[in-house]
Design a protein around this motif. Structure first.
Motif, PDB file in Angstrom:
ATOM      1  N   ASN A 247       0.846  -1.198   0.000  1.00  0.00           N
ATOM      2  CA  ASN A 247       0.000   0.000   0.000  1.00  0.00           C
ATOM      3  C   ASN A 247       0.873   1.236   0.000  1.00  0.00           C
ATOM      4  OD1 ASN A 247       0.373   0.760   2.986  1.00  0.00           O
ATOM      5  ND2 ASN A 247      -0.333  -1.368   3.102  1.00  0.00           N
ATOM      6  N   ALA A 248       0.323   2.334  -0.486  1.00  0.00           N
ATOM      7  CA  ALA A 248       1.128   3.542  -0.627  1.00  0.00           C
ATOM      8  C   ALA A 248       0.227   4.759  -0.778  1.00  0.00           C
ATOM      9  CB  ALA A 248       2.036   3.434  -1.859  1.00  0.00           C
ATOM     10  N   THR A 249       0.827   5.920  -0.459  1.00  0.00           N
ATOM     11  CA  THR A 249       0.173   7.205  -0.698  1.00  0.00           C
ATOM     12  C   THR A 249       1.076   8.029  -1.603  1.00  0.00           C
ATOM     13  OG1 THR A 249      -0.877   7.211   1.480  1.00  0.00           O
ATOM     14  CG2 THR A 249      -0.656   9.343   0.380  1.00  0.00           C
ATOM     15  N   TYR A 250       0.471   8.683  -2.578  1.00  0.00           N
ATOM     16  CA  TYR A 250       1.248   9.595  -3.423  1.00  0.00           C
ATOM     17  C   TYR A 250       0.509  10.926  -3.512  1.00  0.00           C
ATOM     18  CZ  TYR A 250       4.210  11.402  -7.125  1.00  0.00           C
ATOM     19  OH  TYR A 250       5.092  12.177  -7.841  1.00  0.00           O
ATOM     20  N   GLU A 251       1.221  12.003  -3.205  1.00  0.00           N
ATOM     21  CA  GLU A 251       0.620  13.337  -3.259  1.00  0.00           C
ATOM     22  C   GLU A 251       1.270  14.154  -4.365  1.00  0.00           C
ATOM     23  OE1 GLU A 251      -0.602  14.116   1.395  1.00  0.00           O
ATOM     24  OE2 GLU A 251       1.239  15.014   0.640  1.00  0.00           O
ATOM     25  N   VAL A 252       0.453  14.886  -5.103  1.00  0.00           N
ATOM     26  CA  VAL A 252       0.985  15.822  -6.101  1.00  0.00           C
ATOM     27  C   VAL A 252       0.937  17.215  -5.486  1.00  0.00           C
ATOM     28  CG1 VAL A 252       0.765  16.757  -8.422  1.00  0.00           C
ATOM     29  CG2 VAL A 252       0.051  14.402  -7.957  1.00  0.00           C
ATOM     30  N   ARG A 253       2.115  17.784  -5.256  1.00  0.00           N
ATOM     31  CA  ARG A 253       2.173  19.110  -4.628  1.00  0.00           C
ATOM     32  C   ARG A 253       2.866  20.082  -5.571  1.00  0.00           C
ATOM     33  NH1 ARG A 253       3.866  16.101   0.172  1.00  0.00           N
ATOM     34  NH2 ARG A 253       5.977  16.814  -0.158  1.00  0.00           N
ATOM     35  N   ASP A 254       2.589  21.373  -5.394  1.00  0.00           N
ATOM     36  CA  ASP A 254       3.200  22.334  -6.304  1.00  0.00           C
ATOM     37  C   ASP A 254       4.505  22.892  -5.757  1.00  0.00           C
ATOM     38  OD1 ASP A 254       2.279  23.973  -4.377  1.00  0.00           O
ATOM     39  OD2 ASP A 254       1.072  25.252  -5.678  1.00  0.00           O
ATOM     40  N   SER A 255       4.948  22.419  -4.593  1.00  0.00           N
ATOM     41  CA  SER A 255       6.227  22.884  -4.069  1.00  0.00           C
ATOM     42  C   SER A 255       6.685  21.921  -2.994  1.00  0.00           C
ATOM     43  CB  SER A 255       6.088  24.285  -3.470  1.00  0.00           C
ATOM     44  OG  SER A 255       5.315  24.205  -2.285  1.00  0.00           O
ATOM     45  N   GLU A 256       7.890  22.130  -2.502  1.00  0.00           N
ATOM     46  CA  GLU A 256       8.379  21.310  -1.395  1.00  0.00           C
ATOM     47  C   GLU A 256       7.844  21.793  -0.064  1.00  0.00           C
ATOM     48  OE1 GLU A 256      12.569  20.653  -1.015  1.00  0.00           O
ATOM     49  OE2 GLU A 256      12.819  20.577  -3.172  1.00  0.00           O
ATOM     50  N   GLY A 257       7.205  22.949  -0.059  1.00  0.00           N
ATOM     51  CA  GLY A 257       6.809  23.586   1.190  1.00  0.00           C
ATOM     52  C   GLY A 257       5.650  22.892   1.867  1.00  0.00           C
ATOM     53  N   PRO A 258       5.115  23.541   2.892  1.00  0.00           N
ATOM     54  CA  PRO A 258       4.055  22.911   3.678  1.00  0.00           C
ATOM     55  C   PRO A 258       2.661  23.038   3.057  1.00  0.00           C
ATOM     56  CG  PRO A 258       4.682  25.000   4.661  1.00  0.00           C
ATOM     57  CD  PRO A 258       5.557  24.818   3.469  1.00  0.00           C
ATOM     58  N   ALA A 259       2.553  23.482   1.815  1.00  0.00           N
ATOM     59  CA  ALA A 259       1.239  23.666   1.203  1.00  0.00           C
ATOM     60  C   ALA A 259       0.520  22.332   1.039  1.00  0.00           C
ATOM     61  CB  ALA A 259       1.388  24.342  -0.158  1.00  0.00           C
ATOM     62  N   PHE A 260      -0.802  22.410   1.004  1.00  0.00           N
ATOM     63  CA  PHE A 260      -1.597  21.196   0.807  1.00  0.00           C
ATOM     64  C   PHE A 260      -1.416  20.688  -0.619  1.00  0.00           C
ATOM     65  CE2 PHE A 260      -3.163  22.116   4.813  1.00  0.00           C
ATOM     66  CZ  PHE A 260      -3.967  21.080   5.250  1.00  0.00           C
ATOM     67  N   PRO A 261      -1.564  19.371  -0.826  1.00  0.00           N
ATOM     68  CA  PRO A 261      -1.414  18.826  -2.180  1.00  0.00           C
ATOM     69  C   PRO A 261      -2.565  19.285  -3.079  1.00  0.00           C
ATOM     70  CG  PRO A 261      -1.625  17.064  -0.548  1.00  0.00           C
ATOM     71  CD  PRO A 261      -1.851  18.345   0.163  1.00  0.00           C
ATOM     72  N   LEU A 262      -2.321  19.208  -4.373  1.00  0.00           N
ATOM     73  CA  LEU A 262      -3.365  19.528  -5.349  1.00  0.00           C
ATOM     74  C   LEU A 262      -4.205  18.295  -5.656  1.00  0.00           C
ATOM     75  CD1 LEU A 262      -0.969  21.569  -7.625  1.00  0.00           C
ATOM     76  CD2 LEU A 262      -2.741  22.496  -6.130  1.00  0.00           C
ATOM     77  N   ALA A 263      -3.586  17.135  -5.508  1.00  0.00           N
ATOM     78  CA  ALA A 263      -4.297  15.868  -5.679  1.00  0.00           C
ATOM     79  C   ALA A 263      -3.479  14.807  -4.961  1.00  0.00           C
ATOM     80  CB  ALA A 263      -4.443  15.505  -7.155  1.00  0.00           C
ATOM     81  N   ALA A 264      -4.144  13.769  -4.511  1.00  0.00           N
ATOM     82  CA  ALA A 264      -3.439  12.693  -3.814  1.00  0.00           C
ATOM     83  C   ALA A 264      -4.214  11.404  -4.019  1.00  0.00           C
ATOM     84  CB  ALA A 264      -3.326  12.998  -2.319  1.00  0.00           C
ATOM     85  N   ALA A 265      -3.505  10.302  -3.844  1.00  0.00           N
ATOM     86  CA  ALA A 265      -4.192   9.010  -3.919  1.00  0.00           C
ATOM     87  C   ALA A 265      -3.490   8.022  -3.009  1.00  0.00           C
ATOM     88  CB  ALA A 265      -4.202   8.478  -5.354  1.00  0.00           C
ATOM     89  N   ALA A 266      -4.287   7.130  -2.446  1.00  0.00           N
ATOM     90  CA  ALA A 266      -3.742   6.007  -1.695  1.00  0.00           C
ATOM     91  C   ALA A 266      -4.211   4.733  -2.378  1.00  0.00           C
ATOM     92  CB  ALA A 266      -4.222   6.041  -0.245  1.00  0.00           C
ATOM     93  N   ALA A 267      -3.334   3.751  -2.414  1.00  0.00           N
ATOM     94  CA  ALA A 267      -3.676   2.477  -3.044  1.00  0.00           C
ATOM     95  C   ALA A 267      -3.289   1.343  -2.105  1.00  0.00           C
ATOM     96  CB  ALA A 267      -2.944   2.318  -4.371  1.00  0.00           C
ATOM     97  N   ARG A 268      -4.154   0.344  -2.035  1.00  0.00           N
ATOM     98  CA  ARG A 268      -3.802  -0.899  -1.328  1.00  0.00           C
ATOM     99  C   ARG A 268      -4.104  -2.060  -2.267  1.00  0.00           C
ATOM    100  NH1 ARG A 268      -6.431  -4.725   1.891  1.00  0.00           N
ATOM    101  NH2 ARG A 268      -8.352  -3.498   1.837  1.00  0.00           N
ATOM    102  N   LEU A 269      -3.118  -2.907  -2.450  1.00  0.00           N
ATOM    103  CA  LEU A 269      -3.253  -4.015  -3.402  1.00  0.00           C
ATOM    104  C   LEU A 269      -3.109  -5.340  -2.678  1.00  0.00           C
ATOM    105  CD1 LEU A 269      -0.763  -2.632  -6.101  1.00  0.00           C
ATOM    106  CD2 LEU A 269      -3.230  -2.249  -6.005  1.00  0.00           C
ATOM    107  N   GLU A 270      -3.924  -6.297  -3.081  1.00  0.00           N
ATOM    108  CA  GLU A 270      -3.693  -7.691  -2.676  1.00  0.00           C
ATOM    109  C   GLU A 270      -3.174  -8.395  -3.916  1.00  0.00           C
ATOM    110  OE1 GLU A 270      -7.046  -9.643  -0.798  1.00  0.00           O
ATOM    111  OE2 GLU A 270      -7.469  -7.762   0.245  1.00  0.00           O
ATOM    112  N   LEU A 271      -1.925  -8.823  -3.849  1.00  0.00           N
ATOM    113  CA  LEU A 271      -1.301  -9.440  -5.012  1.00  0.00           C
ATOM    114  C   LEU A 271      -1.181 -10.943  -4.791  1.00  0.00           C
ATOM    115  CD1 LEU A 271       1.590  -6.838  -5.437  1.00  0.00           C
ATOM    116  CD2 LEU A 271      -0.458  -7.008  -6.845  1.00  0.00           C
ATOM    117  N   ALA A 272      -1.416 -11.711  -5.852  1.00  0.00           N
ATOM    118  CA  ALA A 272      -1.211 -13.166  -5.778  1.00  0.00           C
ATOM    119  C   ALA A 272      -0.848 -13.651  -7.169  1.00  0.00           C
ATOM    120  CB  ALA A 272      -2.469 -13.870  -5.289  1.00  0.00           C
ATOM    121  N   GLY A 273       0.195 -14.430  -7.232  1.00  0.00           N
ATOM    122  CA  GLY A 273       0.624 -14.970  -8.516  1.00  0.00           C
ATOM    123  C   GLY A 273       0.936 -13.899  -9.543  1.00  0.00           C
TER     124      GLY A 273
END
Lengths: 206, 330
Positions: free
Chosen positions: B224-250
C-alpha cells in the motif's frame, strides 16, 4: 491577533446538569454578585476555566505567574507578559512557523497553542539559546548571514536546533525537508540551510 | 477570538459531560493547529473548548488481538512516525511524512488530522462550507476545488492528508456518544459526507459524538502507498493525492482499494480504478489505466480542469508505489 480582554459573561447552551456539575459554587457566586467569573473548577475527571485566571507557567526553567483567559495563546503570554519577544506573531494560524517554541520537548507553534494547555509543562523559547554563552545555532546563523528582516529568524533557529537534535547527521536534503514548517519571505533559505549544514559538518551540534 | 470556556477532560467519560447537544456550541481541542486559527478568524466560534490532550487512553498506540492497531485520537503525528507498529502501514507513514512540517507533525494529532476542516478559501473567509450554496466556487475562483462529487452545493475538497490512506487500509473510528453508554465503530469511509444544507458538517457525527481512536486491521503484506501531487516542497496542501492498497497473488492484483484525496468533498473511493486492476499484473500501463478509469468520473469546474490530470497521475504513482515498482515521492 486577539488581545486579551475581559469577556462579557458566561456562555450558555449547555445542559443544566453539565453546567452545575462543571461550575458549581463559582456559578452561584457569579449569579449572586454579578461579577466576572474568575473560575477554575476541578472535578474528578474534568476542569472548567471561565474568564481570567492566574496560572503558573514554567518558561526557560523559571516559574512565572501569568494572568490568562481561555482564549489567550501561549504566544501572547510570552510576548506581552513575560517580555520574551523572540517568538513572532507572523501568521494567525501557525502556517509561518515564526512562533515555534518547545512545549514538553515538542516543537509547537505558540500562536496556535492555548496558554492554559501549557500548565505543568516545560516551555522553552528561542531566548534559552541566547545569553552569554549562546547555542551553536544562532552563532551559525550569524556566521552565514542567515537573516534579512529577521522576523522568521527566531522560529528558524528553534526549528534548526530541534531538527538537528533529532537528526545530528542530517543530509542537505533532509535539512530542507525538516525545515519545511518555517517560511521566510525574504528568501534567506540558502543561508539558513548552509548554517545547518555547517553545524552538521563542524560538529557544533551539541 | 471570541471568549469561550476552557474545559479539560481527563477521562473519556468526562468529555461527554462537557459537550453540548447544540451544534457549534462546543469544539474539541487536540493539537489546535487547525481549530485555533479558525477561532482567531471567527470562522468557528464555540462557547466552550474541550481539551482532550490530557486523557491517557487517547494517547495509546496498541496492537489489537486480531493483529491490527489502535491509535488514540490524541497521538501526535511525529509519535506515529517513530512507532514500529505504524511502520507496517506504509501508506499512512507516507501520508504523514507528506505533511512536511516538523511543527505540524509534533503538535498535530491523528484524530485532529482526520477531523480537520476543509481549506476552501470561501469557507476560511467566512462564506460558510457551502459558500452561497456552491455558487461562489462554481462561478468564482475554483482552482483548488473539487473535481469529483461536486454536483451538489459542496465544492470544497476534503483536506485530510491521512484519510485516503486510512480508508484504503480499512480503518474504523471508535465513536462515543451521544449518550454516555454509546460506543460504535464507524468505517472511516462512511465518516465523511458532502453536506447538502448550510449548517451541516463535512462528517456524519451528531453533536456529543466524538472520535476517540482510529482502528486499523492487520497490515497484511504491506502493498500500500500514498502519493501526493504538490506544487512545491513547502508545507502547502497537495493539489491531488491518492492512496492504493493491493492484494497481489501470482503476480496479479486480486483486490485493490484506490482512494483519492484533495479532489472531492470527501475522500473519493474509486471503484472503477480498482476494478481495472483486478486480475492484471501491476505495470506502468495498468497503473495508468487505473488512473484513466478514475478520472472518467471527473466533473471539473471551470477553474480546475488541470486537477484531473493530477488525479490521474496520483492514482498511477500510488499504484506503482504500492506494488514496489517505483520509489519516487517519499
Amino acid at each position: 491577533m486577539t488581545e486579551s480582554r475581559k469577556h462579557s459573561g458566561p456562555a450558555s447552551g449547555f445542559s443544566r446538569r453539565a453546567f452545575l456539575k462543571g461550575s458549581g459554587a463559582v456559578a452561584a457566586v457569579t449569579a449572586l454578585h454579578g461579577q466576572q467569573a474568575v473560575a477554575e473548577q476541578n472535578q474528578e475527571d474534568t476542569t472548567l476555566v471561565r474568564g481570567a485566571t492566574t496560572i503558573s507557567l514554567n518558561v526557560n526553567g523559571k516559574s512565572h505567574q501569568v494572568k490568562v483567559e481561555p482564549r489567550t495563546t501561549l504566544l501572547e503570554v510570552l510576548r506581552h507578559q513575560l517580555d520574551l519577544t523572540g517568538a513572532k506573531p507572523v501568521s494567525m494560524d501557525g502556517s509561518s512557523g515564526a512562533s515555534t517554541v518547545w512545549v514538553a520537548g515538542k516543537t509547537v507553534m505558540a500562536s496556535t497553542t492555548l496558554a492554559l494547555t501549557c500548565r505543568d509543562k516545560e516551555i522553552r523559547t528561542v531566548e534559552s539559546l541566547g545569553g552569554a554563552n549562546p547555542d551553536a545555532v544562532p552563532l551559525a546563523f550569524v556566521k552565514h548571514d542567515a537573516e534579512q528582516c529577521g522576523f522568521c529568524t527566531p522560529g528558524f533557529v528553534v526549528a534548526v536546533r530541534a531538527f538537528l537534535d533529532k537528526n545530528p547527521q542530517a543530509t542537505e536534503e533532509q535539512i530542507r525537508q525538516g525545515l519545511n514548517g518555517n517560511i521566510c519571505r525574504c528568501g534567506t533559505y540558502a543561508n539558513i540551510i548552509q548554517a545547518a549544514i555547517d553545524l552538521v559538518k563542524g560538529g557544533g551540534n551539541g | 477570538m471570541k471568549a469561550f470556556e476552557y474545559a479539560e477532560a481527563r477521562t473519556e467519560a468526562g468529555v461527554l459531560e462537557l459537550l453540548s447537544a447544540e451544534p457549534g456550541k462546543t469544539e474539541l481541542l487536540a493539537g489546535g493547529t487547525d481549530l485555533i486559527g479558525l477561532m482567531k478568524k471567527m470562522i468557528v466560534t464555540p462557547d466552550r473548548v474541550v481539551n482532550i490532550m490530557e486523557i491517557p487512553s487517547l494517547k495509546v498506540i496498541e496492537p489489537t488481538a486480531e493483529g491490527g492497531l489502535v491509535i488514540g485520537a490524541a497521538v501526535t503525528l511525529d509519535d506515529l512516525l517513530e512507532n514500529d507498529y505504524v511502520r507496517e502501514y506504509p501508506a499512512l507513514v507516507q501520508a504523514i511524512r507528506g505533511i512536511n512540517s516538523m511543527q505540524l507533525q509534533a503538535q498535530g494529532t491523528l484524530g485532529g488530522e482526520v477531523c480537520q476542516r476543509p481549506r476552501c478559501w470561501f469557507f476560511r473567509n467566512g462564506h460558510g462550507l457551502l459558500a452561497e450554496n456552491g455558487t461562489l466556487a462554481a462561478e468564482g475562483d475554483s482552482r483548488y476545488h473539487a473535481v469529483f462529487g461536486n454536483q451538489g452545493p459542496a465544492k470544497f475538497v476534503s483536506s485530510s492528508r491521512t484519510a485516503p490512506a486510512l480508508i484504503a487500509l480499512g480503518a474504523h473510528l471508535r465513536v462515543l456518544g451521544p449518550a454516555a453508554e454509546d460506543e460504535s465503530f464507524l468505517p472511516l469511509s462512511e465518516f465523511y459526507r458532502a453536506p447538502r444544507q448550510a449548517g451541516q458538517r463535512e462528517h456524519v457525527l451528531e453533536p456529543r459524538q466524538w472520535v476517540t481512536h482510529i482502528v486499523l486491521p492487520p497490515p497484511g503484506d504491506q502493498h500500500n502507498a500514498t502519493y501526493e501531487v504538490r506544487d512545491s516542497e513547502g508545507p502547502a496542501f497537495p493539489l491531488a493525492a491518492a492512496a492504493a492498497r493491493l492484494e497481489l497473488a501470482g503476480g496479479v492484483v486480486r483486490q485493490a482499494q484506490i482512494v483519492l484525496g484533495q479532489v472531492a468533498p470527501t475522500p473519493w473511493v474509486s471503484q472503477v480504478a480498482a476494478d481495472v486492476l483486478r486480475g492484471l499484473p501491476v505495470t506502468p500501463a495498468t497503473a495508468e489505466a487505473a488512473g484513466q478509469a478514475a478520472i472518467s468520473e471527473a466533473t471539473p469546474l471551470p477553474g480546475n480542469q488541470y486537477k484531473v490530470q493530477l488525479a490521474k497521475v496520483a492514482v498511477k504513482r500510488a499504484v506503482l508505489l504500492a506494488a514496489g515498482l517505483e520509489t519516487g515521492g517519499f
